[in-house]
Motif scaffolding. Structure first.
Motif, PDB file in Angstrom:
ATOM      1  N   PRO A 100      11.642 -10.738 -49.788  1.00 49.81           N
ATOM      2  CA  PRO A 100      11.601  -9.498 -50.558  1.00 49.81           C
ATOM      3  C   PRO A 100      10.998  -8.348 -49.759  1.00 49.81           C
ATOM      4  N   LYS A 101      11.418  -7.144 -50.122  1.00 49.31           N
ATOM      5  CA  LYS A 101      10.797  -5.920 -49.612  1.00 49.31           C
ATOM      6  C   LYS A 101      10.602  -5.922 -48.087  1.00 49.31           C
ATOM      7  N   VAL A 102      11.669  -6.273 -47.392  1.00 51.27           N
ATOM      8  CA  VAL A 102      11.637  -6.260 -45.924  1.00 51.27           C
ATOM      9  C   VAL A 102      11.615  -4.808 -45.453  1.00 51.27           C
ATOM     10  N   GLU A 103      10.679  -4.492 -44.563  1.00 49.42           N
ATOM     11  CA  GLU A 103      10.511  -3.107 -44.120  1.00 49.42           C
ATOM     12  C   GLU A 103      10.686  -2.922 -42.618  1.00 49.42           C
ATOM     13  N   GLY A 104      10.796  -3.998 -41.863  1.00 49.00           N
ATOM     14  CA  GLY A 104      10.991  -3.887 -40.423  1.00 49.00           C
ATOM     15  C   GLY A 104      11.384  -5.226 -39.841  1.00 49.00           C
ATOM     16  N   PRO A 105      11.866  -5.241 -38.594  1.00 44.91           N
ATOM     17  CA  PRO A 105      12.314  -6.492 -37.982  1.00 44.91           C
ATOM     18  C   PRO A 105      11.206  -7.532 -37.868  1.00 44.91           C
ATOM     19  N   ARG A 106       9.946  -7.087 -37.776  1.00 42.38           N
ATOM     20  CA  ARG A 106       8.849  -8.045 -37.655  1.00 42.38           C
ATOM     21  C   ARG A 106       8.765  -8.955 -38.873  1.00 42.38           C
ATOM     22  N   ASP A 107       9.139  -8.421 -40.047  1.00 45.37           N
ATOM     23  CA  ASP A 107       9.138  -9.242 -41.258  1.00 45.37           C
ATOM     24  C   ASP A 107      10.096 -10.427 -41.116  1.00 45.37           C
ATOM     25  N   ILE A 108      11.238 -10.174 -40.473  1.00 40.44           N
ATOM     26  CA  ILE A 108      12.215 -11.232 -40.240  1.00 40.44           C
ATOM     27  C   ILE A 108      11.738 -12.177 -39.142  1.00 40.44           C
ATOM     28  N   LEU A 109      11.278 -11.608 -38.039  1.00 39.17           N
ATOM     29  CA  LEU A 109      10.916 -12.417 -36.878  1.00 39.17           C
ATOM     30  C   LEU A 109       9.719 -13.320 -37.160  1.00 39.17           C
ATOM     31  N   ASP A 110       8.755 -12.830 -37.951  1.00 42.16           N
ATOM     32  CA  ASP A 110       7.588 -13.655 -38.266  1.00 42.16           C
ATOM     33  C   ASP A 110       7.997 -14.915 -39.029  1.00 42.16           C
ATOM     34  N   ILE A 111       8.867 -14.759 -40.012  1.00 41.03           N
ATOM     35  CA  ILE A 111       9.332 -15.917 -40.783  1.00 41.03           C
ATOM     36  C   ILE A 111      10.174 -16.835 -39.901  1.00 41.03           C
ATOM     37  N   ALA A 112      11.071 -16.249 -39.104  1.00 41.26           N
ATOM     38  CA  ALA A 112      11.929 -17.060 -38.240  1.00 41.26           C
ATOM     39  C   ALA A 112      11.098 -17.863 -37.244  1.00 41.26           C
ATOM     40  N   GLU A 113      10.104 -17.219 -36.645  1.00 42.82           N
ATOM     41  CA  GLU A 113       9.241 -17.930 -35.697  1.00 42.82           C
ATOM     42  C   GLU A 113       8.452 -19.026 -36.390  1.00 42.82           C
ATOM     43  N   GLY A 114       8.003 -18.767 -37.610  1.00 44.97           N
ATOM     44  CA  GLY A 114       7.286 -19.790 -38.364  1.00 44.97           C
ATOM     45  C   GLY A 114       8.166 -20.987 -38.677  1.00 44.97           C
ATOM     46  N   LEU A 115       9.429 -20.727 -39.014  1.00 45.13           N
ATOM     47  CA  LEU A 115      10.355 -21.826 -39.285  1.00 45.13           C
ATOM     48  C   LEU A 115      10.624 -22.633 -38.014  1.00 45.13           C
ATOM     49  N   ASP A 116      10.779 -21.928 -36.894  1.00 47.59           N
ATOM     50  CA  ASP A 116      11.016 -22.631 -35.630  1.00 47.59           C
ATOM     51  C   ASP A 116       9.814 -23.492 -35.237  1.00 47.59           C
ATOM     52  N   GLU A 117       8.627 -22.930 -35.371  1.00 46.94           N
ATOM     53  CA  GLU A 117       7.420 -23.673 -34.999  1.00 46.94           C
ATOM     54  C   GLU A 117       7.150 -24.824 -35.956  1.00 46.94           C
ATOM     55  N   GLY A 118       7.562 -24.666 -37.208  1.00 43.19           N
ATOM     56  CA  GLY A 118       7.346 -25.714 -38.194  1.00 43.19           C
ATOM     57  C   GLY A 118       8.506 -26.673 -38.323  1.00 43.19           C
ATOM     58  N   ASN A 119       9.414 -26.647 -37.337  1.00 35.70           N
ATOM     59  CA  ASN A 119      10.584 -27.540 -37.339  1.00 35.70           C
ATOM     60  C   ASN A 119      11.455 -27.343 -38.576  1.00 35.70           C
ATOM     61  N   GLY A 120      11.604 -26.091 -38.986  1.00 36.08           N
ATOM     62  CA  GLY A 120      12.533 -25.804 -40.074  1.00 36.08           C
ATOM     63  C   GLY A 120      13.953 -26.139 -39.650  1.00 36.08           C
ATOM     64  N   PRO A 121      14.790 -26.577 -40.559  1.00 30.36           N
ATOM     65  CA  PRO A 121      16.172 -26.934 -40.205  1.00 30.36           C
ATOM     66  C   PRO A 121      16.870 -25.800 -39.459  1.00 30.36           C
ATOM     67  N   GLU A 122      17.625 -26.144 -38.431  1.00 27.81           N
ATOM     68  CA  GLU A 122      18.283 -25.113 -37.630  1.00 27.81           C
ATOM     69  C   GLU A 122      19.262 -24.288 -38.442  1.00 27.81           C
ATOM     70  N   ASP A 123      19.843 -24.900 -39.487  1.00 30.20           N
ATOM     71  CA  ASP A 123      20.844 -24.189 -40.276  1.00 30.20           C
ATOM     72  C   ASP A 123      20.250 -23.438 -41.460  1.00 30.20           C
ATOM     73  N   LEU A 124      18.928 -23.412 -41.600  1.00 28.77           N
ATOM     74  CA  LEU A 124      18.302 -22.649 -42.676  1.00 28.77           C
ATOM     75  C   LEU A 124      18.355 -21.170 -42.313  1.00 28.77           C
ATOM     76  N   ARG A 125      18.994 -20.390 -43.175  1.00 27.99           N
ATOM     77  CA  ARG A 125      19.215 -18.986 -42.900  1.00 27.99           C
ATOM     78  C   ARG A 125      18.175 -18.116 -43.597  1.00 27.99           C
ATOM     79  N   LEU A 126      18.158 -16.837 -43.230  1.00 25.23           N
ATOM     80  CA  LEU A 126      17.306 -15.845 -43.866  1.00 25.23           C
ATOM     81  C   LEU A 126      18.159 -14.735 -44.461  1.00 25.23           C
ATOM     82  N   TRP A 127      17.811 -14.322 -45.663  1.00 21.18           N
ATOM     83  CA  TRP A 127      18.393 -13.151 -46.292  1.00 21.18           C
ATOM     84  C   TRP A 127      17.275 -12.123 -46.469  1.00 21.18           C
TER      85      TRP A 127
END
Length: 300
Positions: A100-127
């Motif tokens: 929700p309420k995404v205001e800049g690319p860092r909002d996306i990258l922080d979650i994506a990096e967290g998923l990568d570091e936490g072994n989130g499924p490779e096919d889990l997408r972000l909206w």
């Protein structure tokens, strides 16, 4: 690598939002026919109900297997609830996290990096929900976060209710004052090969108004619409899906390019009109959606 390599064609004509703390609504999902469902842990759930909503959603995702795309709208990390949402959902299988309420690319990258570091499924997408003035101003940079091969960002959704609140723009029929922002979000998404959905229509009782807004959203180029009630599913599917005529025209274009006389050509004349390779690509996308609709056992 083309943009379609990162973001394959999906049906997202109708995307129903369901409050995660509403057990009755959760149970009903499997009997409905949207292309996707958003399980909402954010705006639709009161703060004192957040933990109950998480537990209900975890049970639902474990018990119910449905053949539609499943997205979970979490709370923002800044709210104090978002990290608990992600932790509770870590063992669940679903298709995307809606931020929700995404205001800049860092909002996306922080979650994506967290998923990568936490072994989130490779096919889990972000909206991403674009629902603040800053989000609209930065939407091109936000969309760029999905351009890399490993980029998880897949879809943008404008949140007009919040934008109206933040800006004071009136809620008028036709959304005239909001159209420039809608088109800005759409252009940014398309520039990065993302899907973009139209915003919700608030008046459930106004079927004619909903149909008109769906038609306008389709003509603006949106892939589908975020919905707030099951009775909006069928009209959205009809408005944003290819018609029988669309299918026939797409088949004709494919056949024209396949004709021996047009072998190796990127521009041909079809029915007296110039037709380019880009029209062939559009035709193939249309036919892919037609096939997906029929595979769901639905008619155009």
């Amino acid at each position: 690598m083309s943009l379609s390599d990162r973001h394959p064609v999906r049906l997202r004509r109708s995307v129903l939002c369901v409050p995660a703390d509403n057990e009755r609504a959760l149970a009903k999902v499997s009997s409905l026919s949207p292309d996707a469902v958003i399980y909402d842990l954010e705006d639709a759930v009161l703060p004192e109900r957040k933990a109950d909503a998480r537990h209900a959603l975890v049970r639902h995702l474990a018990d119910v297997a449905i053949g539609i795309e499943r997205i979970v709208r979490i709370n923002s990390l800044a709210s104090g609830f978002g990290e608990a949402d992600l932790e509770a959902l870590s063992a669940c299988r679903f298709d995307a996290v809606l931020l929700p309420k995404v205001e800049g690319p860092r909002d996306i990258l922080d979650i994506a990096e967290g998923l990568d570091e936490g072994n989130g499924p490779e096919d889990l997408r972000l909206w991403a929900m674009i629902e603040t003035p800053r989000g609209v101003l930065n939407v091109a940079a936000i969309a760029e976060a999905g351009r890399t091969r490993g980029g998880r960002l897949d879809c943008l959704i404008p949140g007009l209710n919040d934008l109206r609140k933040e800006t004071g723009v009136a809620a008028l029929p036709g959304r005239g004052y909001l159209v420039p922002w809608l088109m800005q979000i759409l252009l940014a998404g398309r520039g990065s090969g993302l899907d973009v959905l139209d915003a919700v229509f608030n008046d459930i009782s106004d079927a004619d108004g909903f149909a008109q807004e769906c038609a306008a959203g389709r003509d603006m180029g949106f892939d589908g619409k975020m919905l707030i009630h099951p009775q909006q599913i069928a009209p959205a599917n009809s408005a944003f899906g290819p018609s029988v005529q669309d299918e026939a025209e797409a088949l004709e274009i494919v056949a024209a390019f396949a004709h021996p006389d047009n072998a190796g050509r990127s521009v041909i004349v079809h029915k007296g009109k110039m037709v380019e390779a880009l029209h062939l690509e559009q035709a193939m996308t249309c036919l892919a959606k037609v096939e997906a609709i029929r595979n769901k056992g639905m008619q155009l």
